[in-house]
Each structure stands twice: as C-alpha cells, then as structure tokens.
Design an enzyme around this catalytic site. Structure first.
Site, PDB file in Angstrom:
ATOM      1  N   SER A  79      -7.227  -0.564  10.284  1.00  0.00           N
ATOM      2  CA  SER A  79      -7.745  -1.614   9.631  1.00  0.00           C
ATOM      3  C   SER A  79      -9.085  -1.914  10.189  1.00  0.00           C
ATOM      4  O   SER A  79      -9.447  -1.741  11.344  1.00  0.00           O
ATOM      5  CB  SER A  79      -6.908  -2.900   9.814  1.00  0.00           C
ATOM      6  OG  SER A  79      -7.653  -4.044   9.486  1.00  0.00           O
ATOM      7  N   ASN A 107      12.494  -0.707   6.276  1.00  0.00           N
ATOM      8  CA  ASN A 107      13.471  -1.988   6.697  1.00  0.00           C
ATOM      9  C   ASN A 107      13.599  -2.918   5.784  1.00  0.00           C
ATOM     10  O   ASN A 107      14.451  -3.809   6.028  1.00  0.00           O
ATOM     11  CB  ASN A 107      13.283  -1.949   8.150  1.00  0.00           C
ATOM     12  CG  ASN A 107      12.189  -2.893   8.326  1.00  0.00           C
ATOM     13  OD1 ASN A 107      11.543  -3.283   7.407  1.00  0.00           O
ATOM     14  ND2 ASN A 107      11.967  -3.260   9.678  1.00  0.00           N
ATOM     15  N   TYR A 164      -2.389  -8.977  15.537  1.00  0.00           N
ATOM     16  CA  TYR A 164      -2.106  -8.113  14.280  1.00  0.00           C
ATOM     17  C   TYR A 164      -3.115  -7.218  14.619  1.00  0.00           C
ATOM     18  O   TYR A 164      -3.110  -5.854  14.693  1.00  0.00           O
ATOM     19  CB  TYR A 164      -2.055  -8.807  13.004  1.00  0.00           C
ATOM     20  CG  TYR A 164      -2.290  -7.644  11.792  1.00  0.00           C
ATOM     21  CD1 TYR A 164      -3.801  -7.531  11.581  1.00  0.00           C
ATOM     22  CD2 TYR A 164      -1.616  -6.816  11.379  1.00  0.00           C
ATOM     23  CE1 TYR A 164      -4.270  -6.473  10.435  1.00  0.00           C
ATOM     24  CE2 TYR A 164      -2.157  -5.754  10.514  1.00  0.00           C
ATOM     25  CZ  TYR A 164      -3.277  -5.712  10.185  1.00  0.00           C
ATOM     26  OH  TYR A 164      -3.509  -4.542   9.435  1.00  0.00           O
ATOM     27  N   ILE A 205       0.890  -1.276  -0.009  1.00  0.00           N
ATOM     28  CA  ILE A 205       0.150  -0.014  -0.093  1.00  0.00           C
ATOM     29  C   ILE A 205       0.743   1.277   0.134  1.00  0.00           C
ATOM     30  O   ILE A 205       0.646   2.343  -0.633  1.00  0.00           O
ATOM     31  CB  ILE A 205      -0.755   0.043   1.093  1.00  0.00           C
ATOM     32  CG1 ILE A 205      -1.841  -1.575   0.949  1.00  0.00           C
ATOM     33  CG2 ILE A 205      -1.656   1.334   1.313  1.00  0.00           C
ATOM     34  CD1 ILE A 205      -2.428  -1.650   2.450  1.00  0.00           C
ATOM     35  N   ASN A 207       9.785  -6.876   4.610  1.00  0.00           N
ATOM     36  CA  ASN A 207       8.501  -7.268   3.871  1.00  0.00           C
ATOM     37  C   ASN A 207       8.371  -6.659   2.600  1.00  0.00           C
ATOM     38  O   ASN A 207       7.122  -6.858   1.999  1.00  0.00           O
ATOM     39  CB  ASN A 207       7.200  -7.351   4.702  1.00  0.00           C
ATOM     40  CG  ASN A 207       6.312  -8.338   4.266  1.00  0.00           C
ATOM     41  OD1 ASN A 207       6.585  -9.315   3.661  1.00  0.00           O
ATOM     42  ND2 ASN A 207       4.966  -7.963   4.438  1.00  0.00           N
ATOM     43  N   LYS A 238      -3.235  -2.887  15.825  1.00  0.00           N
ATOM     44  CA  LYS A 238      -4.174  -1.871  15.280  1.00  0.00           C
ATOM     45  C   LYS A 238      -4.913  -0.956  16.233  1.00  0.00           C
ATOM     46  O   LYS A 238      -4.912   0.327  16.392  1.00  0.00           O
ATOM     47  CB  LYS A 238      -4.965  -2.243  14.062  1.00  0.00           C
ATOM     48  CG  LYS A 238      -4.070  -2.449  12.797  1.00  0.00           C
ATOM     49  CD  LYS A 238      -3.270  -1.690  12.376  1.00  0.00           C
ATOM     50  CE  LYS A 238      -2.527  -2.018  11.078  1.00  0.00           C
ATOM     51  NZ  LYS A 238      -1.538  -1.014  10.658  1.00  0.00           N
ATOM     52  N   PHE A 270       2.828   3.572   7.552  1.00  0.00           N
ATOM     53  CA  PHE A 270       2.577   2.246   6.987  1.00  0.00           C
ATOM     54  C   PHE A 270       3.356   1.008   7.690  1.00  0.00           C
ATOM     55  O   PHE A 270       2.853   0.051   8.122  1.00  0.00           O
ATOM     56  CB  PHE A 270       2.813   2.078   5.614  1.00  0.00           C
ATOM     57  CG  PHE A 270       1.820   3.086   4.710  1.00  0.00           C
ATOM     58  CD1 PHE A 270       2.258   3.916   3.934  1.00  0.00           C
ATOM     59  CD2 PHE A 270       0.603   2.537   4.448  1.00  0.00           C
ATOM     60  CE1 PHE A 270       1.410   4.538   3.224  1.00  0.00           C
ATOM     61  CE2 PHE A 270      -0.420   3.504   3.613  1.00  0.00           C
ATOM     62  CZ  PHE A 270       0.028   4.508   3.018  1.00  0.00           C
ATOM     63  N   ALA A 271       4.659   1.521   8.263  1.00  0.00           N
ATOM     64  CA  ALA A 271       5.394   0.321   8.663  1.00  0.00           C
ATOM     65  C   ALA A 271       4.880  -0.355   9.811  1.00  0.00           C
ATOM     66  O   ALA A 271       4.310   0.137  10.560  1.00  0.00           O
ATOM     67  CB  ALA A 271       6.749   1.074   8.967  1.00  0.00           C
TER      68      ALA A 271
END
Ligand code: WQD
Length: 340
Positions: A125, A33, A150, A13, A36, A154, A81-82
């Site tokens: 999210s 970094n 996860y 994204i 991913n 958020k 976003f990281a």
C-alpha cells in the site's frame, strides 16, 4: 497452465484479480477465511466467468490447514491479499492486526519455501510512504512513519519479504503499492462490500447516494489544494486487477529478487471532484457538509506511474467517471451488499 494461489480471493481486490487471472489463462485456487467477505462471491465469480473456482475456507495463519492446499495443488505462484485492512479498526485492535497480518504472511512464505514455490506478488500500500508531502511518490521515495497499525503491518511485511528474498535466491517477488482502489466490475455482480459504516470515501458516498446514509461529511476543506479538499490517486479496481497479471508476467520474464511498483493513475482527484463525479454517475445530488480534518490525512497523495508503465507495461485505462459509474451500478444492484 500456471496455477496461482490467491489468498483473500473472495475479498474486494482479490475477487476482481481472480477474474483478470482467469481471463489471462491462469488456473486459480482461492483461499479465504471469510472474515471480511462472503462465500456468495464464489457464485458471482462463476456467473461472471463460467468457472467454479477451487475454494478453501482456511485462515492463512493456520499452517496445517494451509499446507493441505500446497499438498493438493501444484502451486506455481502466490498472490497474497489476505489480511485485515481497516485503518481505524487497526488503531483499536493493534494486536489482532499485527498477529493476523504478520503471521499470515509468514505462514505463506514458510509453505512456499517448503514446497519450492518461488513466485510471490504481495498486496502492499502507498501507506508505507508515510506522511511525506514530497509527491508524486516514486518507488524510490523513502518509506515513512505510518500513522496506524494497518500501515505498519504493510511496512513490516515489505521488510520481511525483502529479508526472505535475500535468504532464498530463487524467490522472485513483486510488491505492489496500491493507492486508492475504488469502483467495481462492469457486471455489478461484485464490488466493495465493507462491514458496517464505511470509513473510506467511495463506499460512503455510494451509501449516501443510495439514501442508506444521510449525508457525507467532507473531512476538511482548508487544505493547501485547489479546492481545499484532499487529493488522492483513485484507481479502478479492474485496472488494479490487471496490474497483478502484469506483475506475474514480469516475474515469469525476469530475474529473482524483489521488485516494487506503484499501482495508481498518476492523477490526484479531490474529495469535492469525486463527489461531483459521483453526482453525475447517480444522477442526483449527494448531500454533504464540511467537517473538521481527519487525523492522519495527507493533503496530497498520488503515484508516479513511470516505473509500472516502463517495466510492467501497466497503465490504468479507466477514469474517475468509470470508477463512479461502476461503483453506483454495484450499489444499485446490491443495496445491502452480498448475503450468504
Ligand atoms: C480519501 C479522502 C478523506 C471519508 C485509505 C487507507 C489506505 C488505503 C486506501 C488500503 C481523504 C476523505 C473519506 C469520508 C471524507 N487502503 N473522506 N469523508 O485515507 O486516502 O486511504 O484507503 O491500502 O491505506 O489509508 O482513503 O477513502 O478513507 O479517504 O472526506 O467520509 O476522502 O479525508 O481525504 P485514504 P479514504
């Protein structure tokens, strides 16, 4: 010209948002970094935009390194976003997820405070709505019980950001709650490039369509939905990227505090409908079987888009066919993803 720091900017994204920001006249600085994503994304972004973006290979948890970015650039806004984002992996590695996702945001917020950077867009999210079946989800829908670490990161980060905004009157924040981002840039040069076997539906279907994976297992067809499979609000990643530009413009034109927006299409698409649309896009059948339900899956999840339309002026323009055709174009042009 405003300078935007995009953390996680070589990710799925993030990279698409960099393009939208550039096309809207923003100066972009990327921090990633590469845990991913691949550095090759920078070459692809240059081919698409003609611009070599300033890039720092930095972990956002590393405050001393990230501080140099604020020292060397006059940052006006941050889009964060990281973070680690694989639901299944987060169940196996909760410590890594809580440590990385929470500490990276705290480090960014701490440096924003030190350098008087007051504009933040945060990648949140729809998972924060939890297991509620009261759809469509509006921004006023209660936060739920998340089903994985996860999702909890958020949920927690939204709370941390809200508390910071209460303590720092000048801080202006937009929390964007994504539904299901899918698809790829029309060039086919960037797209979703997950490591290993994909957990999410679209990248998995794409690999089956390419013959890399044998067949799709549909996780349950006995839900209380029109065709028995789960409904999701798939949104094209390029629409999602544009939503971030709208969020920055909203911050520029409005007041301090925290503002929350869903980014979706407002439409639920079933797994079977997604498969059919992908078959149309790739021109052949997608081998699939029906398997058992997947733990944690909601039968129906889609967005109320009214607030984003009214206040951000955001409305997704691409449909499920655009999502499938762009995803397939990315797959065909990059059968093994990106290589560094
Ligand atoms: C969609 C549907 C599956 C794979 C996740 C995260 C969410 C967000 C988006 C980050 C479901 C079905 C899937 C497969 C299948 N990510 N499916 N066979 O679970 O809605 O959301 O990604 O913010 O946080 O939870 O997306 O693509 O995994 O699943 O039948 O091989 O496809 O059961 O109904 P999901 P998904």
């Amino acid at each position: 010209m405003q300078t935007v720091l995009v953390t996680g900017g070589t990710g799925f994204i993030g990279s698409h948002t960099v393009i939208s920001l550039h096309e809207s006249g923003y100066e972009v600085v990327i921090v990633d970094n590469l845990i991913n994503s691949k550095k090759e994304v920078l070459n692809r972004l240059e081919r698409i935009t003609g611009k070599r973006f300033k890039f720092y290979n930095i972990d956002c948890c590393d405050r001393d390194s990230l501080k140099t970015v604020f020292e060397q650039n006059k940052i006006d806004s941050v889009i964060h976003f990281a973070g680690l984002k694989a639901v299944g992996e987060s169940v196996q590695m909760p410590l890594e997820y809580y440590s990385n996702n929470i500490n990276s945001m705290i480090t960014v917020l701490s440096l924003m405070r030190e350098y008087n950077v007051n504009n933040l867009v945060f990648s949140s999210s729809a998972t924060v709505y939890g297991q509620s079946e009261d759809v469509p989800f509006t921004e006023e829908s209660p936060l739920g019980v998340c089903t994985n670490p996860y999702g909890w990161t958020k949920w927690m980060l939204e709370q941390i950001i809200k508390d910071c905004a209460n303590a720092i009157p000048s801080l202006k924040v937009v929390l964007l709650r994504y539904f299901n981002p899918v698809g790829a840039h029309e060039s086919g040069l960037i797209g979703e490039d997950p490591k290993g076997i994909p957990n999410n539906l679209f990248p998995y279907i794409s690999k089956v369509a390419a013959g890399t994976l044998e067949k799709l297992t549909i996780h349950g067809d006995d839900y209380d939905t029109p065709d028995g499979t789960c409904l999701r609000d798939y949104i094209h990643v390029c629409d999602l990227a544009q939503g971030h530009v709208k969020a920055l413009q909203y911050i520029d034109n409005n007041y301090a505090g925290v503002n929350i927006f869903n980014l979706g299409t407002g439409k639920g698409t079933s797994v079977k409908e997604a498969v059919a649309a992908f078959e149309k896009a790739c021109g052949h059948e997608i081998p699939h079987v029906i398997g058992p339900r997947r733990a944690g899956d909601l039968p129906v999840c889609y967005a109320s888009t009214a607030k984003a339309e009214q206040l951000l002026g955001f409305k997704a323009s691409r449909d499920i066919n655009d999502m499938c055709s762009s995803c397939w174009n990315w797959q065909v042009n990059n059968p093994d993803g990106l290589q560094d």
